[in-house]
Design an enzyme around this catalytic site. Structure first.
Site, PDB file in Angstrom:
ATOM      1  N   GLY A 191       0.774  -1.231   0.000  1.00  0.00           N
ATOM      2  CA  GLY A 191       0.000   0.000   0.000  1.00  0.00           C
ATOM      3  C   GLY A 191       0.804   1.279   0.000  1.00  0.00           C
ATOM      4  CB  ILE A 192       0.074   4.529   1.668  1.00  0.00           C
ATOM      5  CG1 ILE A 192      -1.231   4.833   0.913  1.00  0.00           C
ATOM      6  CG2 ILE A 192       0.817   5.824   1.984  1.00  0.00           C
ATOM      7  CD1 ILE A 192      -2.270   5.534   1.748  1.00  0.00           C
TER       8      ILE A 192
ATOM      9  CE1 TYR B 278      -7.430   3.964  10.631  1.00  0.00           C
ATOM     10  CE2 TYR B 278      -9.134   5.467   9.844  1.00  0.00           C
ATOM     11  CZ  TYR B 278      -7.863   4.920   9.722  1.00  0.00           C
ATOM     12  OH  TYR B 278      -7.034   5.326   8.704  1.00  0.00           O
TER      13      TYR B 278
END
Length: 288
Positions: free
Chosen positions: A24-25, A162
């Site tokens: 991913g990032i 989150y």
């Protein structure tokens, strides 16, 4: 690609450490830094996946095992990294989980423990490797979701969710920036907007598919999602305490620009209380 990154991106001679960099990032952040000359350390929970990612990138890349859900693992990884490197130029706190079930090895709710407390301890244990390095930076990755977060620093065992963990990321980044004034090191924060990554892997399939569809609609690939982090890490004009995200509508798409965060994230009393509570919860010391 923005002009700032194309023209101001030479990273030769710099050591960059990226958490959660096997996918991913984080992977795109690590790859971009390595391609521009940095020596990059992939700090990942699964060492096999980290080595595979390092092989995909090639160049000057190494790996260290870091499980942010275990403070013992955080200490072991920090010790290993300190043995390998006497200086760090970029410490990028990228790894994150959402909707992950259960609690950490130390008894904290998984998202809050991994996203905030693990990174807090990791940074505290390594920050002295940055303090004397001109232009060094800590970049902590937050989220638009921080706006919905609530935290009671008096009871971190009850902290969950989150949004709360992403608010904690910003409170930490801003408090660290205040404590780093007068040193060679800066603390910045970034968020990716929407991006097609694995962060929703613990979510229901319907929720995960909806978020991925939105990210694809706005063209938010992991490479695009990494740009705010890369600007915070490498743009010479980026300053201590700044926060970067996509400059487009609702901060979901577009190239990175300085963006604003919630009033709660700038609450100095809350920032300081969370800092002190995090020191107590993790059992680490911090020289700033």
């Amino acid at each position: 690609m923005n002009e700032w990154f194309r023209l101001e991106s030479d990273q030769h001679g710099r050591v960059a450490v990226v958490t959660g960099a096997n996918t991913g990032i984080g992977f795109e952040t690590a790859r971009a830094l390595a391609e521009r000359g940095a020596r990059v350390v992939l700090a990942c929970r699964d060492l096999r996946k980290a080595h595979a990612a390092a092989s995909r990138i090639g160049l000057d890349v190494e790996a260290v095992r870091l499980d942010l859900a275990s403070l013992d693992s955080v200490r072991e990884a920090a010790d290993e990294l300190r043995d390998r490197h006497d200086r760090i130029d970029l410490l990028i706190n990228n790894a994150g989980v959402t909707n992950a079930p259960g609690r950490t090895a130390d008894g904290f709710e998984m998202q809050f423990g991994v996203n905030h407390l693990g990174h807090f301890a990791w940074t505290a244990l390594l920050i002295d490797r940055l303090l004397d390095v001109p232009g060094s930076r800590v970049v902590t990755v937050s989220s638009i979701a921080h706006r919905f977060g609530r935290i009671d620093p008096d009871d971190l065992r009850a902290a969950s969710g989150y949004p709360a963990s992403k608010l904690a990321n910003l409170l930490f980044a801003y408090e660290l920036a205040k404590r780093l004034r007068g040193t060679e090191t800066a603390s910045l924060a970034a968020h990716p907007g929407g991006a097609t990554t694995e962060i929703f892997r613990h979510s229901s399939s319907a929720f995960r598919n909806a978020n991925l569809a939105i990210a694809r609609l706005f063209g938010r690939t992991p490479a695009m999602g990494a740009l705010p982090t890369l600007r915070a890490a490498t743009d010479p004009s980026a300053g201590n305490g700044e926060y970067y995200g996509p400059g487009g509508v609702f901060e979901i798409r577009g190239y990175p620009e300085p963006v604003k965060s919630s009033a709660r994230s700038h609450d100095e009393s809350l920032r300081n209380r969370l800092w002190e509570a995090s020191l107590q919860a993790t059992g680490v010391g911090c020289p700033v």
